[in-house]
Enzyme design. Sequence first.
Site, PDB file in Angstrom:
ATOM      1  N   LYS A  97      13.318  -6.092 -14.660  1.00 19.80           N
ATOM      2  CA  LYS A  97      13.655  -4.837 -13.976  1.00 19.80           C
ATOM      3  C   LYS A  97      12.434  -4.343 -13.230  1.00 19.80           C
ATOM      4  O   LYS A  97      11.344  -4.303 -13.787  1.00 19.80           O
ATOM      5  CB  LYS A  97      14.071  -3.784 -15.035  1.00 19.80           C
ATOM      6  N   GLN A 118       4.741  -3.091 -14.758  1.00 18.56           N
ATOM      7  CA  GLN A 118       6.139  -2.739 -15.044  1.00 18.56           C
ATOM      8  C   GLN A 118       6.549  -3.157 -16.462  1.00 18.56           C
ATOM      9  O   GLN A 118       7.369  -2.488 -17.091  1.00 18.56           O
ATOM     10  CB  GLN A 118       7.049  -3.428 -14.011  1.00 18.56           C
ATOM     11  N   LYS A 121       5.334  -0.335 -18.666  1.00 18.22           N
ATOM     12  CA  LYS A 121       6.048   0.895 -18.334  1.00 18.22           C
ATOM     13  C   LYS A 121       7.470   0.860 -18.900  1.00 18.22           C
ATOM     14  O   LYS A 121       7.928   1.795 -19.542  1.00 18.22           O
ATOM     15  CB  LYS A 121       6.099   1.024 -16.812  1.00 18.22           C
ATOM     16  N   LYS A 133       8.743  -7.364 -10.221  1.00 14.31           N
ATOM     17  CA  LYS A 133       8.550  -6.643  -8.954  1.00 14.31           C
ATOM     18  C   LYS A 133       8.775  -7.623  -7.819  1.00 14.31           C
ATOM     19  O   LYS A 133       8.557  -8.827  -7.983  1.00 14.31           O
ATOM     20  CB  LYS A 133       7.111  -6.116  -8.855  1.00 14.31           C
ATOM     21  N   GLY A 172      14.445   0.259  -5.738  1.00 11.66           N
ATOM     22  CA  GLY A 172      13.590   0.630  -4.608  1.00 11.66           C
ATOM     23  C   GLY A 172      12.128   0.771  -4.989  1.00 11.66           C
ATOM     24  O   GLY A 172      11.757   0.759  -6.154  1.00 11.66           O
ATOM     25  N   ASP A 173      11.306   0.886  -3.987  1.00 11.76           N
ATOM     26  CA  ASP A 173       9.876   1.194  -4.115  1.00 11.76           C
ATOM     27  C   ASP A 173       9.439   1.604  -2.703  1.00 11.76           C
ATOM     28  O   ASP A 173      10.294   2.006  -1.889  1.00 11.76           O
ATOM     29  CB  ASP A 173       9.094  -0.024  -4.641  1.00 11.76           C
ATOM     30  N   THR A 216      11.738   9.832 -10.441  1.00  8.33           N
ATOM     31  CA  THR A 216      10.314   9.518 -10.617  1.00  8.33           C
ATOM     32  C   THR A 216       9.482  10.791 -10.472  1.00  8.33           C
ATOM     33  O   THR A 216       8.600  11.074 -11.292  1.00  8.33           O
ATOM     34  CB  THR A 216       9.857   8.456  -9.596  1.00  8.33           C
ATOM     35  N   ASN A 247       9.670   9.306  -1.533  1.00  9.16           N
ATOM     36  CA  ASN A 247      10.602   9.611  -2.612  1.00  9.16           C
ATOM     37  C   ASN A 247       9.909  10.300  -3.791  1.00  9.16           C
ATOM     38  O   ASN A 247      10.357  11.341  -4.273  1.00  9.16           O
ATOM     39  CB  ASN A 247      11.276   8.304  -3.057  1.00  9.16           C
ATOM     40  N   SER A 386      16.877   4.323 -13.756  1.00  8.17           N
ATOM     41  CA  SER A 386      17.487   3.049 -13.362  1.00  8.17           C
ATOM     42  C   SER A 386      18.146   2.388 -14.573  1.00  8.17           C
ATOM     43  O   SER A 386      19.251   1.845 -14.483  1.00  8.17           O
ATOM     44  CB  SER A 386      16.426   2.090 -12.813  1.00  8.17           C
TER      45      SER A 386
HETATM   46  P1  NDP Z   1       8.158   5.839  -0.125  1.00 11.24           P
HETATM   47  O1  NDP Z   1       8.206   4.676   0.770  1.00 11.24           O
HETATM   48  O2  NDP Z   1       9.336   6.721  -0.286  1.00 11.24           O
HETATM   49  O3  NDP Z   1       6.929   6.771   0.256  1.00 11.24           O
HETATM   50  C1  NDP Z   1       5.632   6.278   0.293  1.00 11.24           C
HETATM   51  C2  NDP Z   1       4.694   7.388   0.746  1.00 11.24           C
HETATM   52  O4  NDP Z   1       3.353   6.965   0.576  1.00 11.24           O
HETATM   53  C3  NDP Z   1       4.857   7.732   2.216  1.00 11.24           C
HETATM   54  O5  NDP Z   1       4.508   9.071   2.428  1.00 11.24           O
HETATM   55  C4  NDP Z   1       3.837   6.790   2.868  1.00 11.24           C
HETATM   56  O6  NDP Z   1       3.371   7.213   4.126  1.00 11.24           O
HETATM   57  C5  NDP Z   1       2.710   6.828   1.848  1.00 11.24           C
HETATM   58  N1  NDP Z   1       1.973   5.572   1.891  1.00 11.24           N
HETATM   59  C6  NDP Z   1       2.452   4.333   1.620  1.00 11.24           C
HETATM   60  N2  NDP Z   1       1.503   3.413   1.779  1.00 11.24           N
HETATM   61  C7  NDP Z   1       0.405   4.093   2.154  1.00 11.24           C
HETATM   62  C8  NDP Z   1      -0.917   3.689   2.470  1.00 11.24           C
HETATM   63  N3  NDP Z   1      -1.282   2.408   2.436  1.00 11.24           N
HETATM   64  N4  NDP Z   1      -1.809   4.664   2.790  1.00 11.24           N
HETATM   65  C9  NDP Z   1      -1.434   5.971   2.853  1.00 11.24           C
HETATM   66  N5  NDP Z   1      -0.182   6.399   2.565  1.00 11.24           N
HETATM   67  C10 NDP Z   1       0.704   5.470   2.220  1.00 11.24           C
HETATM   68  O7  NDP Z   1       7.706   5.239  -1.555  1.00 11.24           O
HETATM   69  P2  NDP Z   1       7.855   5.887  -2.995  1.00 11.24           P
HETATM   70  O8  NDP Z   1       7.685   7.353  -2.932  1.00 11.24           O
HETATM   71  O9  NDP Z   1       9.054   5.311  -3.623  1.00 11.24           O
HETATM   72  O10 NDP Z   1       6.605   5.226  -3.748  1.00 11.24           O
HETATM   73  C11 NDP Z   1       5.328   5.852  -3.811  1.00 11.24           C
HETATM   74  C12 NDP Z   1       4.539   5.290  -4.987  1.00 11.24           C
HETATM   75  O11 NDP Z   1       5.257   5.541  -6.209  1.00 11.24           O
HETATM   76  C13 NDP Z   1       4.302   3.782  -4.967  1.00 11.24           C
HETATM   77  O12 NDP Z   1       3.071   3.508  -5.588  1.00 11.24           O
HETATM   78  C14 NDP Z   1       5.428   3.251  -5.840  1.00 11.24           C
HETATM   79  O13 NDP Z   1       5.116   1.987  -6.393  1.00 11.24           O
HETATM   80  C15 NDP Z   1       5.462   4.322  -6.912  1.00 11.24           C
HETATM   81  N6  NDP Z   1       6.696   4.433  -7.692  1.00 11.24           N
HETATM   82  C16 NDP Z   1       7.914   4.570  -7.081  1.00 11.24           C
HETATM   83  C17 NDP Z   1       9.042   4.709  -7.848  1.00 11.24           C
HETATM   84  C18 NDP Z   1      10.386   4.959  -7.239  1.00 11.24           C
HETATM   85  O14 NDP Z   1      11.326   5.152  -8.008  1.00 11.24           O
HETATM   86  N7  NDP Z   1      10.541   4.989  -5.934  1.00 11.24           N
HETATM   87  C19 NDP Z   1       8.987   4.637  -9.321  1.00 11.24           C
HETATM   88  C20 NDP Z   1       7.653   4.567  -9.851  1.00 11.24           C
HETATM   89  C21 NDP Z   1       6.572   4.444  -9.050  1.00 11.24           C
HETATM   90  P3  NDP Z   1       3.918   6.497   5.462  1.00 11.24           P
HETATM   91  O15 NDP Z   1       5.337   6.960   5.598  1.00 11.24           O
HETATM   92  O16 NDP Z   1       3.020   6.971   6.537  1.00 11.24           O
HETATM   93  O17 NDP Z   1       3.807   5.023   5.204  1.00 11.24           O
HETATM   94  O1  2IT Z   2       7.504   1.234  -9.906  1.00  9.69           O
HETATM   95  C1  2IT Z   2       8.625   1.507 -10.363  1.00  9.69           C
HETATM   96  O2  2IT Z   2       8.796   1.801 -11.556  1.00  9.69           O
HETATM   97  C2  2IT Z   2       9.764   1.513  -9.439  1.00  9.69           C
HETATM   98  N1  2IT Z   2       9.583   1.293  -8.248  1.00  9.69           N
HETATM   99  C3  2IT Z   2      11.155   1.745  -9.952  1.00  9.69           C
HETATM  100  C4  2IT Z   2      11.735   0.484 -10.509  1.00  9.69           C
HETATM  101  C5  2IT Z   2      13.192   0.557 -10.895  1.00  9.69           C
HETATM  102  O3  2IT Z   2      13.679  -0.504 -11.293  1.00  9.69           O
HETATM  103  O4  2IT Z   2      13.825   1.603 -10.813  1.00  9.69           O
END
Ligand code: NDP
Ligand code: 2IT
Length: 453
Positions: A97, A118, A121, A133, A172-173, A216, A247, A386
């Site tokens: 997952k 992961q 976690k 992943k 997603g991520d 998240t 997100n 999830s």
């Molecule tokens: P999104 O794609 O929704 O948003 C990512 C955000 O981070 C955007 O604002 C983006 O800006 C910015 N960003 C991405 N890469 C960079 C970079 N290299 N430098 C500066 N800003 C950056 O992703 P999420 O919100 O889903 O994910 C954000 C973090 O949270 C990641 O580390 C992800 O692994 C982690 N995460 C996500 C989960 C989920 O359920 N979605 C669960 C647990 C962890 P821009 O639009 O300009 O690229």
């Molecule tokens: O980093 C993470 O935990 C995620 N992007 C969510 C993974 C998931 O399976 O919901």
Amino acid sequence: MSSDSESVQAEVDHFMKGLIRRNPGEPEFHQAVRDVVESLMPVVLDNERYRQEEILERMTEPDRVVIFRVTWEDDQGRFRANRASRVQFNNAIGPYKGGLRFHPSVTLSVLKFLGFEQVFKNSLTGLPMGGAKGGANFNPKGKSDHEVMRFCHSLMIELHRHIGEDTDVPAGDIGVGAREIGYMFGQYKRLENRVTGMLTGKGLAFGGSHVRTEATGYGCVYFARHMLGEQGESLEDKRVAISGSGNVALYAAQKLIEYGAKVVTLSDSSGFIHAPDGLTPEQWDFVREVKEKRRGRVSELADKFKEIEYHDGQRPWRVPCDIAMPCATQNEIEKEDAEALVKNGVRAVCEGANMPTNTEGVQVFQKAGILFAPGKAANAGGVAVSGLEQSQNSLRLSWSAEEVDEKLQGIMKRIHAQCVEHGRKGDRIDYVNGANVGGFIRVAEAMCAYGAV
Ligand code: NDP
Ligand code: 2IT
């Protein structure tokens, strides 16, 4: 250093030398493993069976990695090619997952670090989920919906062979949200002629769970509340600097505003906005519209509201705040950023992103006695919901938003309790150790029970 801690450090260094030799050119993976091995080495050295059965060597080797080409056609009719991978790291306690990331910075090293984290976690959530992943070096920015659709459809032509509700369940991520999950789910359904819970983060109309979008960010705030609560403090009136505006960042901000905290920054890869008095609910609605509906830039907030400043090309860590919540990407808080945060009075850091603080940054926070919650504990709410989405799909039932949120709150509370249980050091709590040891035990016990597999 006592001779005991010197010999533990020598074992860590020896282990890391071997890992780096076996996995050359993968700095993010090395970084994530070192962090975990530093916590686990004393536990392993103390346990004859873990040593005998080479538990650390086995846990740092993915079960398998699938790498494949994704060819798709752009709107001009040109053929384009990207590289995609799925790292199935460990399924000792449940089907693989973990999310899929679409970003030009995706490498095997990044996916291996994310898959490795992961595993721990997912174990902390208490749900039956292994760790994985995947992703691609595809950049969704500036692509039309049809281009993204063709990419997702093409990717699934290969990926569908490797996933399924009882084998591996992606989500997603970064760069993968509701739109991409919809395209991938539709293609899987067409290829397999089965409608199952083999992806999470689905739309509510086709098996998605309430609160998955928010999970998240909300979970990270629930965790922060417990961490502060442990010290007799609350979130009310705290200034919180958030990075990112995707997100995780958006829904962390929403919950913080609801709890009376002041969200003083948000950012994207172009720069950050500063709202010294905290974002209002109206400003939050606007930024969600910009980001989720129009895929715009965070700077639009400063164009619309005169009390908000925009700082082009900078990160938000020089702004005075009580709490930092990095919610963008890995290694976005480096040593100098951490020093600036400490100098400006930060008291807690709660990681919404995965590994957003680099090794030196973590050392700065720990030396300064800052409360520091690592991503594998603080951001586990997303994968936890999830897991709840998978349960609802298996039951062919749908729980209400209230039910899911209540379960999420319970899970975050239990994750915090595990960190406290395994991380207590005198009158302090080392959340890094707590999360690493707490996540390790269940996986290690399952692997030992299986014998040499
Ligand atoms: P999104 O794609 O929704 O948003 C990512 C955000 O981070 C955007 O604002 C983006 O800006 C910015 N960003 C991405 N890469 C960079 C970079 N290299 N430098 C500066 N800003 C950056 O992703 P999420 O919100 O889903 O994910 C954000 C973090 O949270 C990641 O580390 C992800 O692994 C982690 N995460 C996500 C989960 C989920 O359920 N979605 C669960 C647990 C962890 P821009 O639009 O300009 O690229
Ligand atoms: O980093 C993470 O935990 C995620 N992007 C969510 C993974 C998931 O399976 O919901």
